[in-house]
Write a protein that holds these residues in place. Structure first.
Motif, PDB file in Angstrom:
ATOM      1  N   ALA A  58     -45.481 -43.130  67.605  1.00 56.12           N
ATOM      2  CA  ALA A  58     -45.674 -41.768  68.096  1.00 56.12           C
ATOM      3  C   ALA A  58     -44.439 -40.899  67.927  1.00 56.12           C
ATOM      4  N   ALA A  59     -43.381 -41.423  67.320  1.00 54.59           N
ATOM      5  CA  ALA A  59     -42.121 -40.687  67.230  1.00 54.59           C
ATOM      6  C   ALA A  59     -42.219 -39.466  66.329  1.00 54.59           C
ATOM      7  N   ASP A  60     -43.184 -39.436  65.413  1.00 54.30           N
ATOM      8  CA  ASP A  60     -43.338 -38.271  64.544  1.00 54.30           C
ATOM      9  C   ASP A  60     -43.554 -36.998  65.355  1.00 54.30           C
ATOM     10  N   LEU A  61     -44.122 -37.116  66.550  1.00 54.14           N
ATOM     11  CA  LEU A  61     -44.358 -35.948  67.397  1.00 54.14           C
ATOM     12  C   LEU A  61     -43.048 -35.300  67.844  1.00 54.14           C
ATOM     13  N   LEU A  62     -41.953 -36.055  67.827  1.00 57.30           N
ATOM     14  CA  LEU A  62     -40.666 -35.552  68.294  1.00 57.30           C
ATOM     15  C   LEU A  62     -39.850 -34.894  67.190  1.00 57.30           C
ATOM     16  N   LEU A  63     -40.296 -34.987  65.950  1.00 53.17           N
ATOM     17  CA  LEU A  63     -39.545 -34.432  64.829  1.00 53.17           C
ATOM     18  C   LEU A  63     -39.613 -32.912  64.813  1.00 53.17           C
ATOM     19  N   SER A  84     -45.020 -45.374  61.408  1.00 56.87           N
ATOM     20  CA  SER A  84     -45.377 -43.970  61.442  1.00 56.87           C
ATOM     21  C   SER A  84     -46.731 -43.720  60.804  1.00 56.87           C
ATOM     22  N   THR A  85     -47.315 -42.544  61.083  1.00 61.92           N
ATOM     23  CA  THR A  85     -48.680 -42.227  60.685  1.00 61.92           C
ATOM     24  C   THR A  85     -48.849 -42.145  59.184  1.00 61.92           C
ATOM     25  N   GLY A  86     -47.904 -41.453  58.492  1.00 68.21           N
ATOM     26  CA  GLY A  86     -48.154 -41.067  57.117  1.00 68.21           C
ATOM     27  C   GLY A  86     -48.278 -42.209  56.134  1.00 68.21           C
ATOM     28  N   SER A  87     -47.457 -43.246  56.248  1.00 71.47           N
ATOM     29  CA  SER A  87     -47.390 -44.233  55.178  1.00 71.47           C
ATOM     30  C   SER A  87     -47.559 -45.665  55.619  1.00 71.47           C
ATOM     31  N   VAL A  89     -67.992 -28.731  62.777  1.00 73.26           N
ATOM     32  CA  VAL A  89     -66.549 -28.636  62.959  1.00 73.26           C
ATOM     33  C   VAL A  89     -66.051 -27.318  62.392  1.00 73.26           C
ATOM     34  N   ALA A  90     -64.977 -26.825  62.987  1.00 70.06           N
ATOM     35  CA  ALA A  90     -64.409 -25.568  62.518  1.00 70.06           C
ATOM     36  C   ALA A  90     -63.656 -25.786  61.218  1.00 70.06           C
ATOM     37  N   ASP A  91     -63.239 -24.696  60.615  1.00 68.33           N
ATOM     38  CA  ASP A  91     -62.508 -24.742  59.365  1.00 68.33           C
ATOM     39  C   ASP A  91     -61.222 -25.545  59.536  1.00 68.33           C
ATOM     40  N   GLU A  92     -60.872 -26.342  58.536  1.00 71.41           N
ATOM     41  CA  GLU A  92     -59.691 -27.187  58.656  1.00 71.41           C
ATOM     42  C   GLU A  92     -58.409 -26.376  58.749  1.00 71.41           C
ATOM     43  N   ASN A  93     -58.423 -25.149  58.265  1.00 68.53           N
ATOM     44  CA  ASN A  93     -57.239 -24.305  58.408  1.00 68.53           C
ATOM     45  C   ASN A  93     -56.940 -24.011  59.872  1.00 68.53           C
ATOM     46  N   ASP A  94     -58.000 -23.889  60.683  1.00 70.83           N
ATOM     47  CA  ASP A  94     -57.790 -23.683  62.114  1.00 70.83           C
ATOM     48  C   ASP A  94     -57.084 -24.882  62.723  1.00 70.83           C
ATOM     49  N   ALA A  95     -57.514 -26.091  62.306  1.00 72.63           N
ATOM     50  CA  ALA A  95     -56.891 -27.306  62.827  1.00 72.63           C
ATOM     51  C   ALA A  95     -55.422 -27.371  62.423  1.00 72.63           C
ATOM     52  N   LYS A  96     -55.117 -27.021  61.182  1.00 75.85           N
ATOM     53  CA  LYS A  96     -53.726 -27.019  60.728  1.00 75.85           C
ATOM     54  C   LYS A  96     -52.890 -26.025  61.535  1.00 75.85           C
ATOM     55  N   GLN A  97     -53.470 -24.855  61.811  1.00 74.42           N
ATOM     56  CA  GLN A  97     -52.744 -23.845  62.571  1.00 74.42           C
ATOM     57  C   GLN A  97     -52.484 -24.306  63.998  1.00 74.42           C
ATOM     58  N   LEU A  98     -53.456 -24.993  64.603  1.00 75.04           N
ATOM     59  CA  LEU A  98     -53.271 -25.510  65.959  1.00 75.04           C
ATOM     60  C   LEU A  98     -52.186 -26.587  65.985  1.00 75.04           C
ATOM     61  N   LEU A  99     -52.171 -27.450  64.973  1.00 74.90           N
ATOM     62  CA  LEU A  99     -51.143 -28.486  64.890  1.00 74.90           C
ATOM     63  C   LEU A  99     -49.762 -27.856  64.686  1.00 74.90           C
ATOM     64  N   LYS A 100     -49.699 -26.845  63.824  1.00 76.56           N
ATOM     65  CA  LYS A 100     -48.412 -26.175  63.586  1.00 76.56           C
ATOM     66  C   LYS A 100     -47.946 -25.437  64.836  1.00 76.56           C
ATOM     67  N   ALA A 101     -48.880 -24.847  65.587  1.00 77.98           N
ATOM     68  CA  ALA A 101     -48.508 -24.152  66.814  1.00 77.98           C
ATOM     69  C   ALA A 101     -47.893 -25.123  67.818  1.00 77.98           C
ATOM     70  N   MET A 102     -48.433 -26.340  67.879  1.00 79.66           N
ATOM     71  CA  MET A 102     -47.852 -27.362  68.744  1.00 79.66           C
ATOM     72  C   MET A 102     -46.427 -27.690  68.300  1.00 79.66           C
ATOM     73  N   ASN A 153     -39.966 -31.118  62.216  1.00 75.92           N
ATOM     74  CA  ASN A 153     -40.986 -30.734  61.242  1.00 75.92           C
ATOM     75  C   ASN A 153     -42.244 -31.571  61.442  1.00 75.92           C
ATOM     76  N   ALA A 154     -42.648 -31.736  62.704  1.00 78.49           N
ATOM     77  CA  ALA A 154     -43.720 -32.667  63.044  1.00 78.49           C
ATOM     78  C   ALA A 154     -45.015 -32.393  62.292  1.00 78.49           C
ATOM     79  N   SER A 155     -45.422 -31.134  62.181  1.00 81.89           N
ATOM     80  CA  SER A 155     -46.706 -30.848  61.536  1.00 81.89           C
ATOM     81  C   SER A 155     -46.683 -31.235  60.060  1.00 81.89           C
ATOM     82  N   GLU A 156     -45.564 -31.013  59.381  1.00 80.53           N
ATOM     83  CA  GLU A 156     -45.462 -31.377  57.967  1.00 80.53           C
ATOM     84  C   GLU A 156     -45.549 -32.885  57.793  1.00 80.53           C
ATOM     85  N   VAL A 157     -44.835 -33.619  58.626  1.00 85.44           N
ATOM     86  CA  VAL A 157     -44.844 -35.080  58.521  1.00 85.44           C
ATOM     87  C   VAL A 157     -46.223 -35.640  58.849  1.00 85.44           C
ATOM     88  N   LEU A 158     -46.848 -35.132  59.905  1.00 82.77           N
ATOM     89  CA  LEU A 158     -48.152 -35.632  60.311  1.00 82.77           C
ATOM     90  C   LEU A 158     -49.223 -35.367  59.261  1.00 82.77           C
TER      91      LEU A 158
END
Length: 270
Positions: free
Chosen positions: A146-151, A11-14, A33-46, A153-158
């Motif tokens: 790539a299984a983290d995408l299926l969780l 997995s990605t995190g560890s 690059v845009a603000d990192e908060n925008d990137a986090k919001q886009l990932l969370k929206a996914m 809480n995917a954004s938190e794990v990623l």
């Protein structure tokens, strides 16, 4: 005998992962690059979009990099499909040059069929698909980069252990305009392309090892996304229609991306 300097990815995190053959362009420090908060919001929206789907399915193409002792990077390609029905049903296949695998999970039992060898393994896992993924990675040591995408809480794990975030703007994957996001941890760099609009599903996901020489990658590109009633209904229980032989999960060599004559060098990536 070909010897490799990297093990299958986790997995990605560890964990360190390997990845796909790629062409790189060096981007200068002047890249805006845009603000990192925008990137986090886009990932969370996914992640929120996927969580909201009772069922979804997609096809995928993946490439796993291995690095030889003479520093040649070789890409091992596979394709497959995934169908997930919440909370506890999962069907997945993977077919490559060295593996042809079908996996069924019905909330009680995981069944993995190696079609080439006509052998199968079964593991009792009582829980939802999050439990399944956790058990496979952490108990049975099955590489699932790539299984983290299926969780759920995917954004938190990623985002665990992420030290740098970039919103790279727009990109196009398979004719679909996507938001392109890049993330860094101490162990890996990873990038994801998320479809723009009302259906923000992941179109491409690449993980690059930073602790294995030559930066091998794992990449997966998705297509044919379906949700809701468009998902083909299926029975997630395993039917041994080919009279396959039952073996232990770690003996199911047919499930590996790499052929048996590929060996790993001691001390390579975990």
């Amino acid at each position: 005998m070909l010897k490799l300097s990297t093990k299958p990815p986790h997995s990605t995190g560890s964990r360190i992962v390997t990845g796909s053959l790629a062409l790189f362009f060096v981007v200068g420090s002047s890249l805006t690059v845009a603000d990192e908060n925008d990137a986090k919001q886009l990932l969370k929206a996914m992640a929120d979009y996927l969580d909201a789907q009772q069922a979804y399915s997609f096809d995928y193409d993946s490439t796993l990099d291995v690095v030889t002792h003479d520093n040649q990077i070789l890409g091992i390609a596979s394709s497959g499909e995934v169908t997930l029905t919440r909370p506890n049903n999962l069907y997945a296949t993977r077919m490559g040059g060295f593996a042809n695998v079908e996996m069924n999970f019905d909330g009680k039992t995981l069944s993995v069929l190696g079609k080439n060898a006509n052998k199968y393994a079964q593991v009792e896992i009582d829980g939802d698909t999050d439990t399944l993924i956790d058990q496979l990675k952490n108990v049975y040591q099955v590489p699932m980069p790539a299984a983290d995408l299926l969780l759920t809480n995917a954004s938190e794990v990623l985002l665990e252990n992420v030290t740098d975030i970039k919103d790279l703007g727009s990109g196009v994957i398979g004719g679909v305009e996507c938001n392109s996001l890049a993330f860094r941890t101490d162990e890996v760099d990873w990038q994801i392309w998320i479809a723009q609009g009302d259906t923000p599903y992941p179109c491409r996901y690449i993980i690059t090892s930073k602790q294995v020489e030559n930066g091998p990658q794992y990449s997966v590109q998705t297509r044919n996304w379906k949700t809701g009633d468009a998902v083909v209904a299926r029975d997630y229980s395993f039917k041994n229609s080919t009279d396959a032989t039952l073996v232990e999960l770690d003996k199911l060599s047919d499930a590996n991306d790499l052929p048996e004559n590929f060996t790993h060098r001691k001390g390579a990536a975990e």
